[in-house]
Design an enzyme around this catalytic site. Sequence first.
Site, mmCIF file in Angstrom:
data_model
loop_
_atom_site.group_PDB
_atom_site.id
_atom_site.type_symbol
_atom_site.label_atom_id
_atom_site.label_comp_id
_atom_site.label_asym_id
_atom_site.label_seq_id
_atom_site.Cartn_x
_atom_site.Cartn_y
_atom_site.Cartn_z
ATOM 1 N N GLU A 117 0.944 -1.092 0.060
ATOM 2 C CA GLU A 117 -0.057 0.016 -0.044
ATOM 3 C C GLU A 117 0.754 1.306 -0.316
ATOM 4 O O GLU A 117 0.508 2.263 -0.905
ATOM 5 C CB GLU A 117 -1.130 -0.057 1.196
ATOM 6 C CG GLU A 117 -1.953 -1.396 1.207
ATOM 7 C CD GLU A 117 -2.834 -1.286 0.142
ATOM 8 O OE1 GLU A 117 -2.877 -0.583 -0.654
ATOM 9 O OE2 GLU A 117 -3.005 -2.677 -0.284
ATOM 10 N N ASP A 171 3.083 -5.082 -5.751
ATOM 11 C CA ASP A 171 3.694 -6.308 -5.193
ATOM 12 C C ASP A 171 5.202 -6.426 -5.110
ATOM 13 O O ASP A 171 5.665 -6.832 -3.830
ATOM 14 C CB ASP A 171 3.255 -7.473 -6.156
ATOM 15 C CG ASP A 171 1.510 -7.605 -5.932
ATOM 16 O OD1 ASP A 171 1.171 -7.186 -4.852
ATOM 17 O OD2 ASP A 171 0.989 -8.288 -6.659
#
Length: 808
Positions: free
Chosen positions: A645, A709
């Site tokens: 995030e 990711d």
Amino acid sequence: MKYVRTDLDDNSEMSGSLATNSSATGGSSMAAMQSDDSVLPVGSPGNGVSQPRRITHLHRLGVVIKRCSYLEKLALLAVLVLLLIVLILACMLYNVRLTASSGRLGYANQLYNVTASANSTCTHPVCVQLTARLLSYMNESADPCEDFYEFSCGLFRQRVTIPAGRQQANVFSLQSGANEILLRSLLESASPSVSADADINAELRSNLAALYRSCLNESAREEAGLQPLLDLVAPVGPWAACNATARAYKDGWTIADGLLRSAVFSAAHSENPPFFYLGVTVDIFNTKRRAVHLSQSSTLLLRDDYVRNRTANLAALAESLEELAKLFGLTMTAQDVRNIIELERKIAEISLPEWKRRGSLLMGNSTIKQLQEDFPCINWTSVLLTLLSNSSYAITNDTPVNLHDRSFFEQLCPLLNQLSSDAEQTRLVNNYLLVRSIWPLLPFTTPAAYRIPEKLTYRIRGVHGTEAPWKICVQSVDGIFGFPLGKLFVDSYFLRDSHSAIERLIDSLMAAFNASLADARWMDEATRRQAVGKLDAIRRLVGYPHYFNNATELRRELGGYRLRPDRYFDNVVQIQRESTNRALSRLSEPVRLTFGMTPQSVNAYYSPSFNAIAFPAGILQQPFYRPQFPAYVSYGAIGAVIGHEITHGFDDSGRHHDRDGNKREWWSNGTVAAFDRATDCIARQYEAFTVDGNVQVSGQLVLGESIADNGGLKMAYRAYKQQQKPDEPLLPYLGDRYSREQVLFLAYAQTWCELITPEALRQLITVNTHPPGQMRVWGPVANMPEFGRAFGCRPGSKMNPIDKCSVW
């Protein structure tokens, strides 16, 4: 941007978000539980036994169990399950150690040669459970250097099946399913009746119980029938296909009038309106104020179904629409249905594909005056004034507009003008608006109605079976009344001490990303300084909304509803209308940061407009986090989530927003060019991946999530190494076979174990910005030299390629 890709079950473009899995069922399971609680004494007239019999200890145990409450039975079951897991693990450990002593430990130890150390072993039940889960999913016969997903998740498909009525099973959905059991216990233990002077918590419990029971009350829903829905959509017409309003339609209905009424109706009752989406949100060009948001909407099926002419799916939709027309007594012929589908095809053809629309890349800045001049086919001022009639938010010519998908609206006006020029085409639009008004509300009516979208979903996504009634209704309450349910969830199950622990983890991940910024030699110093400033300005939301701790604010946000246990449709409409009115009434208030996900959500997100990261309580639990987890497991699981995030703030979409969330270009041209070269490597890498035989993704569609990711795992590893302690406890059995670094990568990879139907997979890759689970493992580990070193992978192996991609 959400951490996990949204299951199409949970964000259906067919039924709208409010219609998700919210079909009703017959019979309350509470009634069955109450009947089990009545135990007749032996020899009484009601038990069918004429002679007294000996009462055994086993019988006494059965009587005691029957008298237990639901929560007590649940606790007992949990203890028994845990005991069974411990016994199974003990057998596994004994069997493996026996194998190891005979020299047949297998590929893992032969390759890694990890020797047992004098370090302590974590014997807490949480660690035992964790080891059992890690082992149960692993396929240790696979080569981790060739396919780390298969090594980590190879046995997942043998241990787990896709639940009835669902299209996939993954670690997130499994945890969501566990949460649903907890939510069910809360809903079934609450009473739907409450006194007028009850406190806000009692009021919330009462309304939640009433909504849940009204969903389960199938007989009441059958009795109410379809008339409440027809009455609700009547003012949006008049409708040519309804006998009662056909004459009024002929008296002068126009497409312009229909679009206005449909937009106002959809604002309360559908998040997937026809033709376009119109609302008011934070202005992404000036986040201290609000702006009108305008974008293309979605069709009943996915865009690709129309553009690629997937005849089987289109035929299934035609069948569903004909069934809907018959059920509601609409005067629509088979040709009318084909015309509706053809109209949807035209809308799909002028719509932009998801890979082009991702994030705010195509968002433009405009005003009401400019919007009216550019696209005069719709009276935007009238639509907005009607929509905001109950709000103090003022609409003027200078009101800012965030315009998404400009090219769509440039083609929409010619299409609407063409449709308006012909009486038969005008009637087609009338029929279309009627169908789109009814469709999202079908799940809240009779069984025959809610099974129409359900059956369509099952057919085109390869779904089999039907979920249990209680699960459907828990999901319905969660989707419609999620924050009140979240308050009960937090009060009952959230470990409040987790808040400070997660804050410390966030601090360590922020420090790791700060170091990554310092290492990014492709950034010029001016851009780097601004990037560090943005990183420092990231705001945090952890666990649940702040107003949960304040009774006055809690009542302001969630109080005032009066729901009944026998009026499901009315309950849903009341919640939709009241929620919309409250949102509109606050448009003139200062913009403030709030949670965008319910606390029970097993997910996380980054908000570009607020420059904020959010981690609901639902993801701050196993398998992502427990206080007893060793640090290397926590960093591999929840640490990678946090890093993901944070990285979103600096991906190909987030980089366009400054520290205050405003969309502007604050990177130098040279830095942008270098960044684009690095991200192009990621896009090409992911496009080269293949799953399920021949399924590939669009590198541009999944680019933002793939950057996050990769960055998330790198930050998690870096943060762990910066605080690693030599005396960290090892996991039982795993500790003498795998290093802590290897288990960190394993904990990360196992968050992406999944099963999905082939039909659903092929739909997801066209619209979802998150790549399949295999790719979310392959890409990040293949791009990390630390992974290759940890597992001793030869250079050039699939998981340790010579050429690696790196952004952050």
